[in-house]
Design an enzyme around this catalytic site. Structure first.
Site, short mmCIF file in Angstrom:
data_model
loop_
_atom_site.label_atom_id
_atom_site.label_comp_id
_atom_site.label_asym_id
_atom_site.label_seq_id
_atom_site.Cartn_x
_atom_site.Cartn_y
_atom_site.Cartn_z
N HIS A 1 -5.06 -2.08 -8.72
CA HIS A 1 -6.21 -1.34 -8.08
C HIS A 1 -7.70 -1.87 -8.02
O HIS A 1 -7.78 -2.11 -9.04
CB HIS A 1 -6.01 0.06 -8.57
CG HIS A 1 -6.60 1.00 -7.54
ND1 HIS A 1 -6.04 1.33 -6.41
CD2 HIS A 1 -7.81 1.73 -7.83
CE1 HIS A 1 -7.28 2.22 -5.88
NE2 HIS A 1 -8.35 2.49 -6.85
N LEU B 1 0.74 -1.20 0.12
CA LEU B 1 0.12 -0.02 0.10
C LEU B 1 0.82 1.29 0.07
O LEU B 1 0.36 2.16 -0.35
CB LEU B 1 -0.87 -0.02 1.44
CG LEU B 1 -2.10 -1.18 1.25
CD1 LEU B 1 -2.77 -0.91 2.40
CD2 LEU B 1 -3.01 -1.12 0.04
C1 GRF Z 1 -6.38 -5.99 -3.77
O1 GRF Z 1 -7.67 -5.79 -4.00
C2 GRF Z 1 -5.53 -5.02 -4.47
O2 GRF Z 1 -6.24 -4.59 -5.68
C3 GRF Z 1 -5.09 -4.02 -3.64
O3 GRF Z 1 -4.59 -4.78 -2.68
C4 GRF Z 1 -5.73 -6.15 -2.43
C5 GRF Z 1 -4.52 -7.27 -2.26
O4 GRF Z 1 -5.61 -8.31 -2.01
N1 GRF Z 1 -3.83 -3.29 -4.22
P1 GRF Z 1 -4.81 -9.46 -2.00
O5 GRF Z 1 -3.71 -9.65 -0.68
O6 GRF Z 1 -3.95 -9.92 -3.44
O7 GRF Z 1 -5.80 -10.64 -1.40
#
Ligand code: GRF
Length: 194
Positions: A109, A90
């Site tokens: 995203h 993030l």
């Molecule tokens: C996803 O929704 C992605 O779009 C965002 O962070 C989330 C990560 O989810 N950048 P995961 O850890 O891959 O399940």
């Protein structure tokens, strides 16, 4: 390691749910993406993502974003990977990292950028904002990473309709399913594999 296949490094987040990381590893194992995941980079040990990666025999590197040597440690961890895929990470990356990886670092995203992106737009905040705005469609965007949040050139978007009575939770599930298809497809596009 298969010398003929391009390599990926996947960077997960501190909570490390890791579902996109898993989708990419599985797409590589199934031959849907002709690449190899050479490294997983995580800011924290012990997350589900880290456990899954170790069980899949992918080398894991724990790199602390709070450390003064973060930029060099991060670059060492991703090594010579042909493509670096952020999946749940993030924070903004230091300018030196973005510059060193220019053109070979991408992110996913959970909305249709440029709408619903930028600082503070992560996780459920995104889906809440989409519903509050009365949007008819949402989806996900895979895009190049720059020094600003969610501003790099888009590579691929997959879209879904919002159903009557859609909640942030139902929308989050729908969009996450799209993400698991979009990320492997975007990797193929960037690496010119399909
Ligand atoms: C996803 O929704 C992605 O779009 C965002 O962070 C989330 C990560 O989810 N950048 P995961 O850890 O891959 O399940």
């Amino acid at each position: 390691m298969d010398a003929g296949r391009p390599t990926l490094a996947i960077v997960v987040g501190p909570k490390g749910r890791g579902s996109n990381m898993r989708a990419i590893i599985e797409a590589c194992n199934a031959g849907e993406v002709s690449a190899e995941v050479a490294a997983v980079v995580s800011p924290k040990d012990g997350t589900p993502a880290v456990q899954f990666a170790r069980e899949a025999n992918v080398p894991v590197h724990i790199v602390d974003p709070g450390s003064p040597s973060f930029a060099s440690a991060f670059l060492r961890a991703v090594g010579q990977a042909d493509l670096v895929c952020l999946a749940g990470y993030l924070r903004l990356l230091p300018a030196a990292v973005v510059a060193a990886l220019k053109g070979r670092i991408i992110n996913i995203h959970p909305a249709l950028l440029p709408a619903f992106g930028g600082p503070g737009m992560f996780g459920m905040h995104v889906h809440e904002a989409v519903i509050a705005a009365g949007a008819k469609k949402s989806g996900c965007t895979v895009h190049y990473v720059t020094e600003s949040y969610d501003e790099g050139e888009p590579i691929l978007q997959l879209k879904c309709d919002l159903a009557p009575g859609e909640t942030p939770e139902t929308l989050a599930r729908k969009v996450l399913e799209l993400e698991h298809r979009a990320y492997p497809a975007a990797i193929n596009i960037v690496l010119g594999l399909k």
